[in-house]
Design an enzyme around this catalytic site. Sequence first.
Site, short mmCIF file in Angstrom:
data_model
loop_
_atom_site.label_atom_id
_atom_site.label_comp_id
_atom_site.label_asym_id
_atom_site.label_seq_id
_atom_site.Cartn_x
_atom_site.Cartn_y
_atom_site.Cartn_z
N ARG A 55 0.84 -1.21 0.00
CA ARG A 55 0.00 0.00 0.00
C ARG A 55 0.87 1.25 0.00
O ARG A 55 0.49 2.29 -0.54
CB ARG A 55 -0.98 -0.01 1.18
CG ARG A 55 -1.77 1.29 1.29
CD ARG A 55 -3.17 1.14 1.87
NE ARG A 55 -3.25 0.26 3.01
CZ ARG A 55 -2.84 0.55 4.25
NH1 ARG A 55 -2.32 1.74 4.50
NH2 ARG A 55 -2.95 -0.33 5.23
N TYR A 108 -11.86 16.86 -18.32
CA TYR A 108 -12.42 15.51 -18.37
C TYR A 108 -13.63 15.45 -17.43
O TYR A 108 -13.59 16.04 -16.33
CB TYR A 108 -11.31 14.56 -17.92
CG TYR A 108 -11.70 13.13 -17.72
CD1 TYR A 108 -11.97 12.31 -18.81
CD2 TYR A 108 -11.78 12.58 -16.45
CE1 TYR A 108 -12.31 10.99 -18.63
CE2 TYR A 108 -12.12 11.25 -16.26
CZ TYR A 108 -12.39 10.47 -17.35
OH TYR A 108 -12.73 9.16 -17.17
N ASP A 181 -2.98 18.14 -15.64
CA ASP A 181 -3.23 16.77 -16.09
C ASP A 181 -2.61 16.65 -17.49
O ASP A 181 -3.06 17.31 -18.43
CB ASP A 181 -4.75 16.54 -16.11
CG ASP A 181 -5.14 15.14 -16.57
OD1 ASP A 181 -4.35 14.49 -17.29
OD2 ASP A 181 -6.26 14.71 -16.25
N LYS A 206 -4.24 5.39 -19.95
CA LYS A 206 -4.40 5.81 -21.34
C LYS A 206 -3.10 5.61 -22.12
O LYS A 206 -2.62 4.49 -22.20
CB LYS A 206 -4.87 7.28 -21.36
CG LYS A 206 -5.97 7.60 -20.35
CD LYS A 206 -7.30 6.96 -20.71
CE LYS A 206 -8.33 7.09 -19.60
NZ LYS A 206 -8.65 8.45 -19.18
C1 LIG Z 1 -9.30 9.01 -18.12
C2 LIG Z 1 -8.87 10.34 -17.67
C3 LIG Z 1 -8.78 10.63 -16.30
C4 LIG Z 1 -9.21 9.65 -15.23
O1 LIG Z 1 -8.35 8.54 -15.23
P1 LIG Z 1 -8.80 7.07 -14.73
O2 LIG Z 1 -7.53 6.29 -14.87
O3 LIG Z 1 -9.90 6.62 -15.59
O4 LIG Z 1 -9.23 7.21 -13.30
C5 LIG Z 1 -8.32 11.88 -15.93
N1 LIG Z 1 -7.96 12.79 -16.86
C6 LIG Z 1 -8.04 12.55 -18.19
C7 LIG Z 1 -7.62 13.60 -19.15
C8 LIG Z 1 -8.49 11.32 -18.63
O5 LIG Z 1 -8.57 11.08 -19.95
#
Ligand SMILES: *Cc1c(COP(=O)(O)O)cnc(C)c1O
Length: 420
Positions: A55, A108, A181, A206
């Site tokens: 963890r 998002y 992000d 992603k």
């Molecule tokens: C998918 C996504 C998220 C969230 O990520 P998860 O791994 O699905 O929790 C955050 N920001 C962007 C730009 C995303 O495409």
Amino acid sequence: MVGRRDVTRRWSFETRQVHAPAVPLYQSTSFVLGSAEHAADVFALRDLESHAYTRLSNPTTQVVEELVADLEGGGAAVAVASGQAATALAVLNLARSGDHVVASASLYGGTYTLLAHTLADFGVTVDFVRDPDDPDAWRAAVSPSTRAFYAETVGNPRGDVLDVAAVAGVAHEAGVPLIVDNTVPTPYLERPLEHGADIVVHSTTKFLSGHGTGIGGMVVDGGRFDYGADAERWPGLTRPDPTYDGLVFTEAFGDLAYALRLRARLVRDLGPAVSPFTSFLLRQGIETLSLRMERHTSNARTVAEWLLAHPRVTAVHYAGLPSSPWHDRAARYLPRGVGAIVAFELSGDARDFVDRLELFSHLANIGDVRSLVIHPASTTHAQLSPDRQRAAGVTPGLVRLSVGLENVADLIGDLDGALA
Ligand SMILES: *Cc1c(COP(=O)(O)O)cnc(C)c1O
């Protein structure tokens, strides 16, 4: 357990992405601690090299943390269970009940609901800047309780490119860090820490993974924001921590304070640890990141140009096109191209079009090697009010593509068939 960048390596991006140690999968929850003295040192954060419990840290995960910290040019990184967890912890490491965050409205959908609703339940309020291109709008939203700015480097799905340097400048005037992000471009296309951002979050689910097989997230700390300069604002980082015998993170760990507190307080207590297996898969995915992003980008550009010329398409949102309002900014921040996300508009509701596609997989993800399609208004952004949808650039006619690595002629053939 630090996930610290190895600053001695000076190779290019492509070389570093494949030269992280090929690590075995430590699919173990806990690690033998040796002597009682050693165990006490690990639990008190006096020994940061050893692992005790997955963890908190894990050897497989640590390799990928160091790799992503290196590729982003950050000081240290902490891997977590999802992109959502990365955003939540990145903010909660700075803001507590009564505090305030200024965020771009071009986000998002999951990030928007987290910031607008779930963090509100925690007592952290967020103001959304409707025009994130206007530095004065960011400045006007600042209050004495502001603790962070938050934005996406390339907005999903609108494809708007953030002026990182300008927004970081306003954040620093206000004495707070900028969190961005960087999921859509990945560090291969853009490295926001080089332009003044302080903290980078990723959904590693992603493009960083690429294979669509593991949900994960990452928080990268640039290690440059000086929390000690205004210690009153950041009690979590600058005051004695009651759960570590009065340890003060900024004094004990200097430029690693933010990353270490995020791990040792927030991941420890809230629990969104990533699975070592996901870290192992992520490590495999990153080996081909630059190659995939090059192909994603060239395919996406070809698709965007083809869509722009199609009579049924009323608009194409892709900053790689000269017609985009963000084209010049993209050339500055993303000189290798703007990535795989192409959004476009049809007049009326676009759901029938989505149903007619055969090659594009209909699913909510982005960043897979396969091409993906979604209708944001009825899915990823369905929880937003019509007004908030408009602010995020989402209309009933909007289609979002994540252009994959297939032969681009096949992709265009599929789009052509569905538009006919
Ligand atoms: C998918 C996504 C998220 C969230 O990520 P998860 O791994 O699905 O929790 C955050 N920001 C962007 C730009 C995303 O495409």
